[in-house]
Design a protein around this motif. Structure first.
Motif, mmCIF file in Angstrom:
data_model
loop_
_atom_site.group_PDB
_atom_site.id
_atom_site.type_symbol
_atom_site.label_atom_id
_atom_site.label_comp_id
_atom_site.label_asym_id
_atom_site.label_seq_id
_atom_site.Cartn_x
_atom_site.Cartn_y
_atom_site.Cartn_z
ATOM 1 N N GLU A 1 2.411 106.265 -40.075
ATOM 2 C CA GLU A 1 2.172 104.859 -39.742
ATOM 3 C C GLU A 1 2.067 104.706 -38.226
ATOM 4 O O GLU A 1 2.949 105.136 -37.492
ATOM 5 C CB GLU A 1 3.302 103.979 -40.271
ATOM 6 C CG GLU A 1 3.093 102.492 -39.982
ATOM 7 C CD GLU A 1 4.238 101.635 -40.488
ATOM 8 O OE1 GLU A 1 4.087 101.007 -41.556
ATOM 9 O OE2 GLU A 1 5.294 101.614 -39.816
ATOM 10 N N MET A 2 0.988 104.065 -37.778
ATOM 11 C CA MET A 2 0.813 103.857 -36.354
ATOM 12 C C MET A 2 1.834 102.854 -35.830
ATOM 13 O O MET A 2 2.011 101.784 -36.401
ATOM 14 C CB MET A 2 -0.604 103.341 -36.042
ATOM 15 C CG MET A 2 -0.863 103.125 -34.557
ATOM 16 S SD MET A 2 -2.549 102.557 -34.215
ATOM 17 C CE MET A 2 -3.480 104.026 -34.683
ATOM 18 N N PRO A 3 2.563 103.195 -34.737
ATOM 19 C CA PRO A 3 3.538 102.262 -34.175
ATOM 20 C C PRO A 3 2.899 100.927 -33.779
ATOM 21 O O PRO A 3 1.701 100.845 -33.504
ATOM 22 C CB PRO A 3 4.066 103.016 -32.953
ATOM 23 C CG PRO A 3 3.877 104.457 -33.299
ATOM 24 C CD PRO A 3 2.603 104.505 -34.083
ATOM 25 N N GLN A 4 3.736 99.904 -33.728
ATOM 26 C CA GLN A 4 3.233 98.549 -33.508
ATOM 27 C C GLN A 4 2.749 98.319 -32.085
ATOM 28 O O GLN A 4 1.777 97.602 -31.862
ATOM 29 C CB GLN A 4 4.326 97.526 -33.848
ATOM 30 C CG GLN A 4 3.868 96.084 -33.759
ATOM 31 C CD GLN A 4 4.933 95.119 -34.247
ATOM 32 O OE1 GLN A 4 6.063 95.508 -34.522
ATOM 33 N NE2 GLN A 4 4.583 93.854 -34.383
ATOM 34 N N GLN A 5 3.436 98.907 -31.097
ATOM 35 C CA GLN A 5 3.098 98.653 -29.708
ATOM 36 C C GLN A 5 2.953 99.959 -28.937
ATOM 37 O O GLN A 5 3.487 100.992 -29.332
ATOM 38 C CB GLN A 5 4.173 97.785 -29.041
ATOM 39 C CG GLN A 5 4.312 96.400 -29.659
ATOM 40 C CD GLN A 5 5.300 95.535 -28.890
ATOM 41 O OE1 GLN A 5 5.546 95.750 -27.711
ATOM 42 N NE2 GLN A 5 5.874 94.558 -29.575
ATOM 43 N N ALA A 6 2.221 99.862 -27.815
ATOM 44 C CA ALA A 6 2.003 101.037 -26.975
ATOM 45 C C ALA A 6 2.732 100.965 -25.649
ATOM 46 O O ALA A 6 3.044 101.990 -25.056
ATOM 47 C CB ALA A 6 0.506 101.230 -26.715
ATOM 48 N N GLY A 7 3.018 99.754 -25.148
ATOM 49 C CA GLY A 7 3.520 99.626 -23.793
ATOM 50 C C GLY A 7 2.390 99.807 -22.795
ATOM 51 O O GLY A 7 1.212 99.909 -23.149
ATOM 52 N N TYR B 1 2.446 110.635 -10.369
ATOM 53 C CA TYR B 1 3.680 110.052 -10.885
ATOM 54 C C TYR B 1 3.331 108.826 -11.718
ATOM 55 O O TYR B 1 2.438 108.046 -11.362
ATOM 56 C CB TYR B 1 4.604 109.637 -9.736
ATOM 57 C CG TYR B 1 4.970 110.767 -8.815
ATOM 58 C CD1 TYR B 1 6.102 111.536 -9.048
ATOM 59 C CD2 TYR B 1 4.183 111.070 -7.704
ATOM 60 C CE1 TYR B 1 6.450 112.585 -8.192
ATOM 61 C CE2 TYR B 1 4.520 112.110 -6.850
ATOM 62 C CZ TYR B 1 5.644 112.868 -7.098
ATOM 63 O OH TYR B 1 5.977 113.897 -6.254
ATOM 64 N N LEU B 2 4.023 108.644 -12.823
ATOM 65 C CA LEU B 2 3.736 107.500 -13.679
ATOM 66 C C LEU B 2 4.869 106.494 -13.643
ATOM 67 O O LEU B 2 6.030 106.816 -13.407
ATOM 68 C CB LEU B 2 3.447 107.951 -15.115
ATOM 69 C CG LEU B 2 4.534 108.697 -15.891
ATOM 70 C CD1 LEU B 2 5.491 107.714 -16.576
ATOM 71 C CD2 LEU B 2 3.900 109.612 -16.926
ATOM 72 N N ASN B 3 4.479 105.249 -13.874
ATOM 73 C CA ASN B 3 5.410 104.132 -14.025
ATOM 74 C C ASN B 3 5.067 103.444 -15.332
ATOM 75 O O ASN B 3 3.909 103.090 -15.569
ATOM 76 C CB ASN B 3 5.307 103.161 -12.859
ATOM 77 C CG ASN B 3 5.723 103.797 -11.545
ATOM 78 O OD1 ASN B 3 6.899 103.956 -11.271
ATOM 79 N ND2 ASN B 3 4.734 104.191 -10.738
ATOM 80 N N SER B 4 6.056 103.262 -16.182
ATOM 81 C CA SER B 4 5.789 102.820 -17.547
ATOM 82 C C SER B 4 6.633 101.620 -17.941
ATOM 83 O O SER B 4 7.821 101.538 -17.599
ATOM 84 C CB SER B 4 6.077 103.966 -18.529
ATOM 85 O OG SER B 4 6.125 103.515 -19.860
ATOM 86 N N THR B 5 5.997 100.709 -18.655
ATOM 87 C CA THR B 5 6.704 99.703 -19.433
ATOM 88 C C THR B 5 6.690 100.190 -20.872
ATOM 89 O O THR B 5 5.620 100.344 -21.472
ATOM 90 C CB THR B 5 6.030 98.328 -19.325
ATOM 91 O OG1 THR B 5 6.005 97.922 -17.961
ATOM 92 C CG2 THR B 5 6.784 97.300 -20.152
ATOM 93 N N LEU B 6 7.854 100.456 -21.426
ATOM 94 C CA LEU B 6 7.946 101.073 -22.747
ATOM 95 C C LEU B 6 7.645 100.073 -23.858
ATOM 96 O O LEU B 6 7.753 98.856 -23.651
ATOM 97 C CB LEU B 6 9.341 101.655 -22.938
ATOM 98 C CG LEU B 6 9.723 102.767 -21.965
ATOM 99 C CD1 LEU B 6 11.205 103.089 -22.075
ATOM 100 C CD2 LEU B 6 8.891 104.020 -22.226
ATOM 101 N N PRO B 7 7.251 100.564 -25.032
ATOM 102 C CA PRO B 7 7.032 99.665 -26.164
ATOM 103 C C PRO B 7 8.267 98.817 -26.437
ATOM 104 O O PRO B 7 9.387 99.327 -26.453
ATOM 105 C CB PRO B 7 6.730 100.617 -27.324
ATOM 106 C CG PRO B 7 6.237 101.869 -26.673
ATOM 107 C CD PRO B 7 6.974 101.974 -25.378
ATOM 108 N N ALA B 8 8.043 97.517 -26.654
ATOM 109 C CA ALA B 8 9.156 96.590 -26.882
ATOM 110 C C ALA B 8 9.257 96.246 -28.357
ATOM 111 O O ALA B 8 8.586 96.821 -29.203
ATOM 112 C CB ALA B 8 8.950 95.322 -26.052
#
Length: 333
Positions: A103-109, A138-145
């Protein structure tokens, strides 16, 4: 880090599958190969029938890239969050393999990236040590909520143009350029487990450390993908990261067997390598030109200057000889 050495027996003739259905249409791919008896890359498997199946009974066919054997792409389709998918692979010999449903997760961030140039020691294949320029990304991420526990994998793909030498030709034939699309740092797997670390953001995480070489002669793209995974897919990549000691692709020579989610439907005991995942993705893309480097590139170019053929690197004579090359221009290049 101390290298992990694992003694294994090379088993030839086994199917290797690496692929996914993604929320990004261009990221729907399946790569197929057959393992060799020696420590070498799997042999690309051409001519297979690869079908994506969805929970609603729909089916979609992957098409093989004519300039890159063993690579299959799904055209014009993107996966949908919270829908369940699997693939079915029918080999030219008639064997049928299926992945487990995912199942594909709902959000990607969301993800962004920054870069810098540094000079570091580099050891070439002959053991000669020199100080060379590197690019660090370097990466900066907002994670899936939301209610889902985030399991995230990041990888950075580089894409660059290679124009072969335009030798004078009485027939007026100009060799077409190639586009090289590959992992920017294939020895690095970058993962996040929301069970272990409670966070909503990730900052300044090293995603790529790569030498600056001849591939920066022309426009050079870097695309960082943030892939929201199922827990099973995360566990698969975690094991790859541990056992393979940061070997970044299952299409590298595997040091040990890692159980994926692909099975022969008539022979479930058959060993099949790899994983097919349903992933919700976001990305960040930027490109560099020579003038962005801030220092000269001391490399051999493919510009024609009346040299003997033997003096040109092989890439200048036939760009399609390079691994991961294709004549098909990416839609965003």
């Amino acid at each position: 880090m101390t290298p992990i050495e694992v003694e294994t027996e090379n088993i030839g003739g086994k199917l290797v599958v690496s692929g996914q259905v993604s929320s990004i249409p261009e990221r729907n791919f399946v790569q197929l190969g057959i393992t060799a008896n020696t420590e070498r890359l799997p042999v690309p498997l051409s001519g297979a029938d690869v079908i994506l199946l969805s929970e609603g009974g729909q089916s979609y066919g992957y098409t093989e890239d004519p300039s890159n054997q063993g690579m299959y792409f799904l055209q014009g389709i993107s996966g949908e969050p919270l829908k369940t998918y699997q693939i079915r692979v029918t080999t030219p010999s008639g064997e049928i393999y299926e992945s487990a449903w995912e199942e594909m997760p709902q959000q990607a961030g969301q993800v962004t990236a920054t870069y810098e140039f540094v000079r570091e020691e580099f050891t070439d294949l002959e053991g000669i040590v020199s100080t060379e320029p590197f690019i660090k990304i370097y990466l900066n991420s907002t994670l899936p909520a939301g209610s889902q526990t985030p399991y995230v994998k990041w990888n950075t793909i580089e894409s660059f143009l290679l124009t072969p030498t335009d030798f004078p030709d009485p027939l007026g034939y100009v060799p077409p350029p190639c586009f090289i699309i590959q992992d920017a740092d294939p020895q690095r797997i970058v993962l996040f487990n929301g069970e272990d670390v409670k966070a909503t953001t990730v900052e300044n995480l090293l995603a790529v450390s790569r030498i600056v070489d001849w591939t920066f002669i022309e426009k050079h793209y870097f695309t960082t993908y943030q892939s929201s995974l199922t827990r099973d897919a995360y566990e698969y990549w975690r094991k790859v990261n541990i056992v393979a000691n940061q070997v970044g692709s299952i299409f590298d020579t595997p040091p040990a067997e890692i159980k994926g989610n692909i099975n022969n439907i008539k022979n479930p005991d058959e060993k099949v390598y790899g994983y097919f995942q349903a992933t919700n993705e976001s990305f960040y893309r930027f490109y560099l030109l020579q003038r962005d480097l801030g220092f000269p590139l001391l490399v051999t170019t493919c510009t024609y200057n009346n040299r003997n053929f033997q003096e040109y690197p092989s890439r200048c004579l036939d760009c399609s000889s390079l691994r991961n090359s294709t004549y098909q221009r990416p839609i965003w290049f």
